[in-house]
Scaffold this motif. Structure first.
Motif, mmCIF file in Angstrom:
data_model
loop_
_atom_site.group_PDB
_atom_site.id
_atom_site.type_symbol
_atom_site.label_atom_id
_atom_site.label_comp_id
_atom_site.label_asym_id
_atom_site.label_seq_id
_atom_site.Cartn_x
_atom_site.Cartn_y
_atom_site.Cartn_z
ATOM 1 N N GLY A 166 49.290 92.625 -0.475
ATOM 2 C CA GLY A 166 48.328 92.019 -1.385
ATOM 3 C C GLY A 166 48.950 91.239 -2.522
ATOM 4 O O GLY A 166 48.299 91.003 -3.543
ATOM 5 N N SER A 167 50.200 90.819 -2.367
ATOM 6 C CA SER A 167 50.894 90.144 -3.455
ATOM 7 C C SER A 167 50.367 88.722 -3.654
ATOM 8 O O SER A 167 50.302 87.939 -2.704
ATOM 9 N N PRO A 168 50.027 88.351 -4.885
ATOM 10 C CA PRO A 168 49.633 86.962 -5.152
ATOM 11 C C PRO A 168 50.811 86.006 -4.958
ATOM 12 O O PRO A 168 50.602 84.818 -4.716
ATOM 13 N N VAL A 169 52.031 86.527 -5.079
ATOM 14 C CA VAL A 169 53.206 85.684 -4.850
ATOM 15 C C VAL A 169 53.279 85.287 -3.379
ATOM 16 O O VAL A 169 53.618 84.144 -3.041
ATOM 17 N N ALA A 170 52.963 86.222 -2.484
ATOM 18 C CA ALA A 170 52.944 85.904 -1.053
ATOM 19 C C ALA A 170 51.889 84.836 -0.760
ATOM 20 O O ALA A 170 52.122 83.921 0.047
ATOM 21 N N THR A 171 50.743 84.939 -1.418
ATOM 22 C CA THR A 171 49.692 83.929 -1.255
ATOM 23 C C THR A 171 50.165 82.577 -1.765
ATOM 24 O O THR A 171 49.939 81.540 -1.125
ATOM 25 N N ALA A 172 50.843 82.582 -2.913
ATOM 26 C CA ALA A 172 51.352 81.328 -3.477
ATOM 27 C C ALA A 172 52.376 80.681 -2.555
ATOM 28 O O ALA A 172 52.452 79.453 -2.450
ATOM 29 N N ALA A 173 53.145 81.509 -1.857
ATOM 30 C CA ALA A 173 54.159 80.985 -0.934
ATOM 31 C C ALA A 173 53.547 80.481 0.368
ATOM 32 O O ALA A 173 54.223 79.819 1.155
ATOM 33 N N GLY A 174 52.275 80.817 0.603
ATOM 34 C CA GLY A 174 51.613 80.383 1.824
ATOM 35 C C GLY A 174 51.813 81.327 2.985
ATOM 36 O O GLY A 174 51.504 80.985 4.131
ATOM 37 N N PHE A 175 52.303 82.552 2.720
ATOM 38 C CA PHE A 175 52.516 83.518 3.794
ATOM 39 C C PHE A 175 51.169 84.061 4.284
ATOM 40 O O PHE A 175 50.277 84.341 3.488
ATOM 41 N N ASP A 176 51.061 84.244 5.602
ATOM 42 C CA ASP A 176 49.893 84.918 6.156
ATOM 43 C C ASP A 176 50.357 86.171 6.895
ATOM 44 O O ASP A 176 51.537 86.525 6.847
ATOM 45 N N HIS A 177 49.433 86.848 7.567
ATOM 46 C CA HIS A 177 49.765 88.121 8.204
ATOM 47 C C HIS A 177 50.727 87.957 9.373
ATOM 48 O O HIS A 177 51.296 88.949 9.846
ATOM 49 N N ASP A 178 50.919 86.727 9.862
ATOM 50 C CA ASP A 178 51.817 86.512 10.992
ATOM 51 C C ASP A 178 53.284 86.425 10.575
ATOM 52 O O ASP A 178 54.170 86.511 11.429
ATOM 53 N N VAL A 179 53.548 86.227 9.296
ATOM 54 C CA VAL A 179 54.928 86.132 8.830
ATOM 55 C C VAL A 179 55.517 87.546 8.755
ATOM 56 O O VAL A 179 54.947 88.420 8.093
ATOM 57 N N PRO A 180 56.636 87.818 9.433
ATOM 58 C CA PRO A 180 57.222 89.166 9.424
ATOM 59 C C PRO A 180 57.489 89.665 8.010
ATOM 60 O O PRO A 180 57.836 88.890 7.114
ATOM 61 N N HIS A 181 57.337 90.965 7.837
ATOM 62 C CA HIS A 181 57.527 91.543 6.514
ATOM 63 C C HIS A 181 58.914 91.265 5.958
ATOM 64 O O HIS A 181 59.067 90.966 4.768
ATOM 65 N N ALA A 182 59.951 91.376 6.790
ATOM 66 C CA ALA A 182 61.312 91.165 6.294
ATOM 67 C C ALA A 182 61.485 89.784 5.689
ATOM 68 O O ALA A 182 62.187 89.615 4.675
ATOM 69 N N VAL A 183 60.846 88.784 6.292
ATOM 70 C CA VAL A 183 60.932 87.416 5.785
ATOM 71 C C VAL A 183 60.197 87.302 4.451
ATOM 72 O O VAL A 183 60.709 86.712 3.484
ATOM 73 N N GLN A 184 59.005 87.857 4.385
ATOM 74 C CA GLN A 184 58.256 87.830 3.130
ATOM 75 C C GLN A 184 59.012 88.554 2.020
ATOM 76 O O GLN A 184 59.125 88.064 0.899
ATOM 77 N N HIS A 185 59.522 89.732 2.354
ATOM 78 C CA HIS A 185 60.183 90.568 1.349
ATOM 79 C C HIS A 185 61.399 89.868 0.763
ATOM 80 O O HIS A 185 61.692 90.004 -0.428
ATOM 81 N N ALA A 186 62.117 89.128 1.607
ATOM 82 C CA ALA A 186 63.319 88.441 1.135
ATOM 83 C C ALA A 186 62.995 87.426 0.040
ATOM 84 O O ALA A 186 63.747 87.281 -0.927
ATOM 85 N N LEU A 187 61.877 86.732 0.178
ATOM 86 C CA LEU A 187 61.485 85.763 -0.851
ATOM 87 C C LEU A 187 60.852 86.457 -2.052
ATOM 88 O O LEU A 187 61.168 86.139 -3.203
ATOM 89 N N LEU A 188 59.969 87.404 -1.790
ATOM 90 C CA LEU A 188 59.281 88.075 -2.889
ATOM 91 C C LEU A 188 60.242 88.869 -3.763
ATOM 92 O O LEU A 188 60.027 89.005 -4.971
#
Length: 219
Positions: free
Chosen positions: A40-62
């Motif tokens: 539920g991170s607003p940062v993930a939303t700002a980056a344009g990540f959706d549920h299909d982006v693997p968690h490891a990839v999201q976590h690395a940026l966040l």
């Protein structure tokens, strides 16, 4: 503050995009708990990540974006909030922070810079892992020492500390908003890298899974 945050976000995104080509879907570790940073991170939303982006990839940026917020709040606290800064310094003296090699995550995954390539003519004194090991030894030595006496606050001091904590929280929210706004400007760069480097790996994995389900091995 905005100009500084924009520059830090740009640097963080650049580092993430340099790291992304080294990510492989097969090396992702399964999680047993929900990631509080990403869910539920607003940062993930700002980056344009959706549920299909693997968690490891999201976590690395966040993780990199969180580090920007933490550093900005630390700087603000050190300049303007002496009581909070003093209490934080006590906690930091008891608990080491930074890269923890025993967690099994590479430093770049946590948003930290990599050790440079070794140069025989210009050797560096220690690596990140060696430094972290030394930090652990110091922490163990501190654990054997008596705990410092707790600070006794007057009612007036408690109110002042509470006010400073509210200011720190407010500044963190402001910085978080600034990070999100700055990150939106890099959404297309991030999306292009995901499409080029991540999506093909996911598609290949799904194709292999589908093939295995269609042609199960006889037992």
């Amino acid at each position: 503050m905005a100009d500084s945050i924009e520059g830090r976000v740009r640097t963080g995104v650049d580092a993430f995009l340099r790291w992304l080509p080294r990510w492989e879907v097969g090396t992702s570790r399964a999680r047993t708990r929900v990631c509080r940073l990403c869910l539920g991170s607003p940062v993930a939303t700002a980056a344009g990540f959706d549920h299909d982006v693997p968690h490891a990839v999201q976590h690395a940026l966040l993780s990199r974006m969180r580090q920007i917020v933490d550093e900005a709040v630390d700087e603000y606290t050190a300049r303007n909030l002496p009581m909070v800064a003093r209490e934080l310094s006590k906690g930091e003296a008891q608990e080491p922070t930074g890269y923890r090699p025993e967690q099994g995550l590479p430093p770049e995954f946590q948003g930290l810079p990599l050790d440079p390539e070794p140069d025989p003519e210009q050797p560096f004194l220690f690596t990140l892992e060696e430094l972290a090991t030394e930090d652990q030894r110091e922490a163990q030595a501190r654990a054997g020492a008596p705990d410092p006496e707790p600070t006794v606050f007057t009612e007036e001091a408690k109110k002042a500390l509470s006010t400073e904590l509210e200011l720190a929280d407010d500044h963190a929210r402001q910085v978080g908003t600034a990070v999100c706004l700055a990150l939106v400007e890099h959404r297309q760069r991030i999306a292009d890298a995901i499409d080029r480097l991540v999506e093909p790996q996911i598609d290949e994995l799904l194709a292999e899974l589908s093939k295995a389900l269609e042609n199960p091995r006889s037992r």
